[in-house]
Design a protein around this motif. Structure first.
Motif, PDB file in Angstrom:
ATOM      1  N   THR A   1       1.139  15.332  -8.550  1.00  0.00           N
ATOM      2  CA  THR A   1       1.773  16.512  -7.965  1.00  0.00           C
ATOM      3  C   THR A   1       0.793  17.670  -7.791  1.00  0.00           C
ATOM      4  O   THR A   1       0.921  18.450  -6.856  1.00  0.00           O
ATOM      5  CB  THR A   1       2.980  16.970  -8.812  1.00  0.00           C
ATOM      6  N   GLN A   2      -0.191  17.768  -8.681  1.00  0.00           N
ATOM      7  CA  GLN A   2      -1.224  18.797  -8.502  1.00  0.00           C
ATOM      8  C   GLN A   2      -1.976  18.559  -7.204  1.00  0.00           C
ATOM      9  O   GLN A   2      -2.213  19.484  -6.423  1.00  0.00           O
ATOM     10  CB  GLN A   2      -2.205  18.775  -9.682  1.00  0.00           C
ATOM     11  N   ALA A   3      -2.376  17.304  -6.981  1.00  0.00           N
ATOM     12  CA  ALA A   3      -3.102  16.976  -5.755  1.00  0.00           C
ATOM     13  C   ALA A   3      -2.224  17.187  -4.526  1.00  0.00           C
ATOM     14  O   ALA A   3      -2.650  17.770  -3.517  1.00  0.00           O
ATOM     15  CB  ALA A   3      -3.595  15.533  -5.831  1.00  0.00           C
ATOM     16  N   LEU A   4      -0.982  16.721  -4.610  1.00  0.00           N
ATOM     17  CA  LEU A   4      -0.055  16.847  -3.485  1.00  0.00           C
ATOM     18  C   LEU A   4       0.272  18.300  -3.186  1.00  0.00           C
ATOM     19  O   LEU A   4       0.296  18.723  -2.020  1.00  0.00           O
ATOM     20  CB  LEU A   4       1.223  16.069  -3.795  1.00  0.00           C
TER      21      LEU A   4
ATOM     22  N   ALA B   1      -1.831  24.089   1.459  1.00  0.00           N
ATOM     23  CA  ALA B   1      -2.724  24.252   2.612  1.00  0.00           C
ATOM     24  C   ALA B   1      -1.914  24.271   3.907  1.00  0.00           C
ATOM     25  O   ALA B   1      -2.180  25.072   4.812  1.00  0.00           O
ATOM     26  CB  ALA B   1      -3.753  23.122   2.638  1.00  0.00           C
ATOM     27  N   ASN B   2      -0.891  23.422   3.989  1.00  0.00           N
ATOM     28  CA  ASN B   2      -0.035  23.401   5.178  1.00  0.00           C
ATOM     29  C   ASN B   2       0.828  24.652   5.297  1.00  0.00           C
ATOM     30  O   ASN B   2       1.202  25.058   6.402  1.00  0.00           O
ATOM     31  CB  ASN B   2       0.878  22.173   5.151  1.00  0.00           C
TER      32      ASN B   2
ATOM     33  N   SER C   1       0.556  22.013   9.498  1.00  0.00           N
ATOM     34  CA  SER C   1       0.233  20.707  10.082  1.00  0.00           C
ATOM     35  C   SER C   1      -1.212  20.263   9.905  1.00  0.00           C
ATOM     36  O   SER C   1      -1.690  19.391  10.633  1.00  0.00           O
ATOM     37  CB  SER C   1       0.583  20.692  11.590  1.00  0.00           C
ATOM     38  N   LEU C   2      -1.910  20.841   8.928  1.00  0.00           N
ATOM     39  CA  LEU C   2      -3.285  20.406   8.685  1.00  0.00           C
ATOM     40  C   LEU C   2      -3.325  18.996   8.105  1.00  0.00           C
ATOM     41  O   LEU C   2      -4.184  18.192   8.467  1.00  0.00           O
ATOM     42  CB  LEU C   2      -3.992  21.362   7.706  1.00  0.00           C
TER      43      LEU C   2
ATOM     44  N   GLY D   1      -7.301  30.998  -0.109  1.00  0.00           N
ATOM     45  CA  GLY D   1      -5.882  31.228   0.100  1.00  0.00           C
ATOM     46  C   GLY D   1      -5.027  30.338  -0.786  1.00  0.00           C
ATOM     47  O   GLY D   1      -4.022  30.780  -1.346  1.00  0.00           O
ATOM     48  N   ILE D   2      -5.427  29.082  -0.936  1.00  0.00           N
ATOM     49  CA  ILE D   2      -4.701  28.154  -1.803  1.00  0.00           C
ATOM     50  C   ILE D   2      -4.775  28.612  -3.250  1.00  0.00           C
ATOM     51  O   ILE D   2      -3.771  28.626  -3.975  1.00  0.00           O
ATOM     52  CB  ILE D   2      -5.268  26.720  -1.659  1.00  0.00           C
TER      53      ILE D   2
END
Length: 337
Positions: A46-49, A55-56, A61-62, A209-210
């Motif tokens: 979940t951290q990775a996701l 980011a999206n 839509s990145l 930003g993330i």
């Protein structure tokens, strides 16, 4: 017509999703695949996701994510939560993937799987970046994909990886990025490896930003760059703290200099070397960023916001705001709360 201004690197990331700069047009979506192994670490996954989802949020839509299991059936995570994947290994579209993430866990069996091994080899041959979470690096080593690489794996599995990957450097780090191999030994490490990969794909502003959203305490004093990381020096940290604490009545640079006990020239040098901007510009952009937050998340009027953020008049505030965000304060969207 108001001349359009660009936020400096130190603050651009905080405002990236609010800037009407045309960067969302013509964006190509990058596909990311997650292979979920038995008893995989749900927090690491979940951290990775969440990093990709955030980011999206900033740049729509990145990334598009897909989940897979060895046989296409549901898999139980380390927390006992059952996850239903999109498909099995045979359906992974390697030709369209940019990143393949292998999700292991503390109780994930270190057992070779020929189909998985072949998949990883094909992905490596196609130049797809490979990320291994928790004990995911072991499967890379089993496939012979860590020779000459540094890697990270949970301490419980370091001896096992060292035994099968004799030509790799098994580190004690929480995460390791070495060229196109991204390995993490913990949920926090999973966040950082995906963040690093995003930075290499999209640049440091998106990374900042993330971090501002997911790890805001860290983002205040740590510059995150796709290539390196470093902390701000203490005098610069103190200067920024003073600025943040004095938005309504901005301090003169001479006052700040006396408080932090270094010369004005030294302050200017620190901002230039570590943030790539001047202290006055950083201070202005800090106040505009706070003004945007107040306009969106409070019922304060534009006059009250301009006063709260240290602008001498509403017209001056409006001009500055428009020059950075591309629209006047009166056009800022008020969010429900």
């Amino acid at each position: 017509m108001v001349e359009r201004r660009v936020f400096c690197g130190g603050i651009k990331g905080k405002n990236l999703r609010y800037l009407e700069d045309g960067l969302t047009t013509g964006i190509s979506t990058s596909n990311v695949g997650f292979v979920l192994l038995e008893h995989f670490s749900l927090p690491a996954f979940t951290q990775a996701l969440d990093t990709l989802v955030t980011a999206n949020l900033i740049r729509p839509s990145l990334f598009k994510t897909h989940t897979f299991t060895l046989n296409g059936e549901e898999v139980v995570s380390d927390l006992g939560i059952v996850i239903r994947p999109d498909s099995d290994l045979k359906a992974i579209p390697l030709e369209s993937l940019k990143l393949l993430v292998l999700c292991g866990g503390l109780r994930t069996p270190l057992k070779g799987n020929q189909e998985l091994r072949n998949l990883l080899k094909r992905a490596a041959e196609k130049g797809i970046a490979l990320a291994g979470l928790w004990n995911g690096a072991w499967f890379f080593g089993h496939a012979g994909l860590l020779d000459g690489y540094r890697c990270a794996i949970h301490p419980e599995h370091r001896p096992a990886l060292a035994e099968i990957a004799k030509y790799s450097q098994v580190t004690s780090e929480s995460y390791m990025v070495d060229r196109d191999r991204y390995t993490a030994a913990s949920p926090a490490g999973a966040f950082h490896v995906v963040l690093d990969w995003i930075g290499q794909m999209q640049g440091s502003a998106l990374v900042e930003g993330i971090v501002d959203i997911l790890a805001f305490e860290e983002s205040r004093f740590k510059r995150i760059n796709p290539k390196y990381q470093f902390k701000m020096t203490e005098p610069l940290r103190e200067t920024i703290k003073l600025m943040e604490a004095n938005l309504e009545e901005p301090l003169e640079l001479a006052q700040i200099s006396s408080y932090v006990r270094i010369s004005r020239r030294q302050i200017e040098r620190l901002f230039s070397e570590q943030l790539g901007t001047s202290p006055l510009r950083y201070y202005l952009e800090l106040r505009l960023t706070e003004a945007r937050r107040l306009l969106q998340h409070s019922t304060l009027s534009i006059v009250q916001v301009s006063v709260a953020c240290g602008f001498i008049s509403s017209s001056h505030f409006s001009k500055r705001y428009s020059s950075y965000f591309g629209h006047s304060p009166s056009r800022e969207k008020r969010l429900e709360f």
